[in-house]
Scaffold this motif. Structure first.
Motif, short mmCIF file in Angstrom:
data_model
loop_
_atom_site.label_atom_id
_atom_site.label_comp_id
_atom_site.label_asym_id
_atom_site.label_seq_id
_atom_site.Cartn_x
_atom_site.Cartn_y
_atom_site.Cartn_z
N ILE A 167 0.85 -1.21 0.00
CA ILE A 167 0.00 0.00 0.00
C ILE A 167 0.87 1.25 0.00
N ALA A 168 1.91 1.25 0.84
CA ALA A 168 2.80 2.42 0.93
C ALA A 168 3.46 2.70 -0.41
N ARG A 169 3.99 1.67 -1.03
CA ARG A 169 4.68 1.87 -2.31
C ARG A 169 3.71 2.32 -3.39
N THR A 170 2.49 1.80 -3.38
CA THR A 170 1.48 2.21 -4.34
C THR A 170 1.16 3.70 -4.20
N LEU A 171 1.11 4.18 -2.96
CA LEU A 171 0.75 5.58 -2.69
C LEU A 171 1.95 6.53 -2.67
N GLY A 172 3.15 5.99 -2.75
CA GLY A 172 4.35 6.84 -2.69
C GLY A 172 4.72 7.24 -1.28
N ILE A 173 4.29 6.46 -0.30
CA ILE A 173 4.63 6.71 1.10
C ILE A 173 6.01 6.13 1.38
N LYS A 174 6.82 6.86 2.13
CA LYS A 174 8.16 6.41 2.50
C LYS A 174 8.20 6.09 3.98
N GLY A 175 9.14 5.23 4.39
CA GLY A 175 9.30 4.91 5.81
C GLY A 175 9.54 3.42 6.01
N TYR A 176 8.92 2.86 7.05
CA TYR A 176 9.12 1.44 7.34
C TYR A 176 7.99 0.90 8.21
N ALA A 220 5.58 6.51 8.69
CA ALA A 220 5.14 6.83 7.33
C ALA A 220 5.32 8.31 7.04
N GLU A 221 5.89 8.60 5.87
CA GLU A 221 6.11 9.98 5.43
C GLU A 221 5.51 10.18 4.05
N GLY A 222 4.83 11.31 3.87
CA GLY A 222 4.25 11.60 2.56
C GLY A 222 3.34 12.80 2.61
N GLU A 223 2.66 13.03 1.50
CA GLU A 223 1.70 14.12 1.41
C GLU A 223 0.47 13.79 2.26
N PHE A 250 -3.52 6.06 3.12
CA PHE A 250 -2.71 5.00 3.70
C PHE A 250 -3.28 4.54 5.04
N LEU A 251 -3.61 5.49 5.91
CA LEU A 251 -4.20 5.17 7.21
C LEU A 251 -5.52 4.43 7.06
N ASN A 252 -6.31 4.82 6.09
CA ASN A 252 -7.58 4.15 5.85
C ASN A 252 -7.36 2.67 5.52
N GLU A 253 -6.39 2.38 4.67
CA GLU A 253 -6.10 0.99 4.30
C GLU A 253 -5.49 0.21 5.46
N VAL A 254 -4.54 0.83 6.16
CA VAL A 254 -3.85 0.16 7.27
C VAL A 254 -4.83 -0.15 8.40
N SER A 255 -5.82 0.71 8.59
CA SER A 255 -6.79 0.47 9.67
C SER A 255 -7.66 -0.76 9.38
N LYS A 256 -7.74 -1.17 8.12
CA LYS A 256 -8.46 -2.39 7.75
C LYS A 256 -7.53 -3.60 7.78
N TYR A 289 13.20 9.30 4.34
CA TYR A 289 13.37 7.97 3.76
C TYR A 289 13.16 8.02 2.25
N GLU A 290 13.84 7.14 1.53
CA GLU A 290 13.74 7.12 0.08
C GLU A 290 12.87 5.98 -0.44
N ASP A 291 12.43 5.09 0.44
CA ASP A 291 11.62 3.95 0.05
C ASP A 291 10.78 3.54 1.27
N PHE A 292 10.01 2.50 1.13
CA PHE A 292 9.26 1.96 2.25
C PHE A 292 9.73 0.52 2.44
N ALA A 293 10.20 0.21 3.63
CA ALA A 293 10.84 -1.10 3.89
C ALA A 293 10.19 -1.82 5.06
N ILE A 294 10.41 -3.12 5.08
CA ILE A 294 10.07 -3.93 6.24
C ILE A 294 11.33 -4.04 7.07
#
Length: 90
Positions: free
Chosen positions: A24-33, A46-49, A56-62, A82-87
């Motif tokens: 979800i993060a990568r789809t939305l362009g969210i960076k972090g881990y 999570a970092e982003g617009e 992102f929060l809406n999806e993660v809450s589900k 951050y430049e990407d979103f990682a586990i």
């Protein structure tokens, strides 16, 4: 750019939650881990617009289909660039 610390509680480990979150993060362009915590919760930085973070929060809450999210807490924080979103693994 905004940044959020997010803690997700419930049945969120062993159900693909981290991989779901990364997708979800990568789809939305969210960076972090995302990472599992010792107490059974999942932590997300999570970092982003603002609008993308809201989506992102809406999806993660589900969560993914096997997850059961019982609580989610969100706190604003400073972006770390951050430049990407990682586990992450502890």
């Amino acid at each position: 750019m905004k940044a959020l610390k997010i803690r997700v509680e419930g049945i969120v480990q062993g159900v693909g939650f981290r991989y779901f979150t990364r997708r979800i993060a990568r789809t939305l362009g969210i960076k972090g881990y995302v990472m599992n915590m010792d107490d059974g919760s999942v932590f997300i930085h999570a970092e982003g617009e603002e609008e993308k973070l809201r989506r992102f929060l809406n999806e993660v809450s589900k969560g993914p289909p096997a997850a059961v999210v019982t609580n989610i807490s969100v706190e604003e924080t400073s972006p770390e660039g951050y430049e990407d979103f990682a586990i992450r693994y502890y």
